[in-house]
Design a protein around this motif. Sequence first.
Motif, short mmCIF file in Angstrom:
data_model
loop_
_atom_site.label_atom_id
_atom_site.label_comp_id
_atom_site.label_asym_id
_atom_site.label_seq_id
_atom_site.Cartn_x
_atom_site.Cartn_y
_atom_site.Cartn_z
N TYR A 130 -1.98 -3.29 72.57
CA TYR A 130 -2.09 -3.87 73.90
C TYR A 130 -0.71 -4.09 74.52
O TYR A 130 -0.59 -4.25 75.73
CB TYR A 130 -2.86 -5.19 73.84
N GLN A 133 0.12 -1.57 77.11
CA GLN A 133 -0.88 -1.38 78.15
C GLN A 133 -1.14 -2.69 78.90
O GLN A 133 -2.14 -3.37 78.67
CB GLN A 133 -2.18 -0.86 77.52
N PRO A 134 -0.25 -3.05 79.82
CA PRO A 134 -0.40 -4.31 80.55
C PRO A 134 -1.69 -4.42 81.37
O PRO A 134 -2.13 -5.53 81.67
CB PRO A 134 0.81 -4.35 81.47
N ASP A 135 -2.31 -3.29 81.69
CA ASP A 135 -3.56 -3.36 82.44
C ASP A 135 -4.69 -3.97 81.61
O ASP A 135 -5.66 -4.50 82.16
CB ASP A 135 -3.95 -1.97 82.96
N MET A 136 -4.57 -3.94 80.28
CA MET A 136 -5.58 -4.54 79.40
C MET A 136 -5.47 -6.06 79.35
O MET A 136 -6.40 -6.74 78.94
CB MET A 136 -5.44 -3.98 77.98
N TRP A 137 -4.33 -6.59 79.73
CA TRP A 137 -4.08 -8.03 79.61
C TRP A 137 -5.04 -8.86 80.45
O TRP A 137 -5.26 -10.04 80.18
CB TRP A 137 -2.64 -8.36 79.97
N SER A 138 -5.63 -8.24 81.46
CA SER A 138 -6.55 -8.99 82.33
C SER A 138 -7.86 -9.32 81.61
O SER A 138 -8.68 -10.08 82.15
CB SER A 138 -6.82 -8.19 83.59
N SER A 141 -9.04 -14.16 80.56
CA SER A 141 -9.13 -14.89 81.82
C SER A 141 -8.60 -16.32 81.70
O SER A 141 -8.19 -16.92 82.68
CB SER A 141 -10.58 -14.92 82.30
N GLU A 148 1.34 -12.92 78.24
CA GLU A 148 2.79 -12.94 78.47
C GLU A 148 3.43 -14.11 77.74
O GLU A 148 4.53 -13.99 77.19
CB GLU A 148 3.11 -13.03 79.96
#
Length: 190
Positions: A130, A133-138, A141, A148
């Motif tokens: 992960y 792949q920062p787009d997976m961090w969402s 919630s 981060e």
Amino acid sequence: MCTGKCSRFVAGALYPLALISIICNIILFFPDWKVTYAKEGHLTEEVKYMGGLVGGGLMVIAPALFIHVTGKQGCCANRCGMFLSILFAAVGVCGALYSFVVAMLGLINGPYCKMLLFWGTPFKNRSESYLQQPDMWSLCSEPKGVVEFNIGLFSTLLVCSSLQLILCASQMINGLMGCICGACVDKGPL
């Protein structure tokens, strides 16, 4: 460099690293800067292992104190003191290794967070990391920005423990040299 001066340098470098490790570990207990997650037990598992507090903190600060004394002129700045500094530095190596492993696991497994309606570790046991792949961090919630938060603090612990490991290992070599050759401590003016 004289073995006594080297001991004082190593100890002086270990103090701030141990303090940073302790602070990082304490901060990890408060994701999103709130106490509620710690009270409810919604913490990343590796935070509870307290690698920065116990390993990189207490298990490094105690040897640093003795190593510092070894480098000074007096009763401990002799071959026996240098031999004991090897043993204390070995404790520091163990503490630094513990902190390193816990921080590495914290980075690999990712944070414990809320995903839609349930809590879990969404990035654990995935084939892809992960971290790239920062787009997976969402997926996380809650707590806000926990990915981060964990990456920053566990990375800091990783760097600190690596430096502690190098410094304690070098003190083991320095202590061995001081044990074999004698500790050269400046006598000062007569």
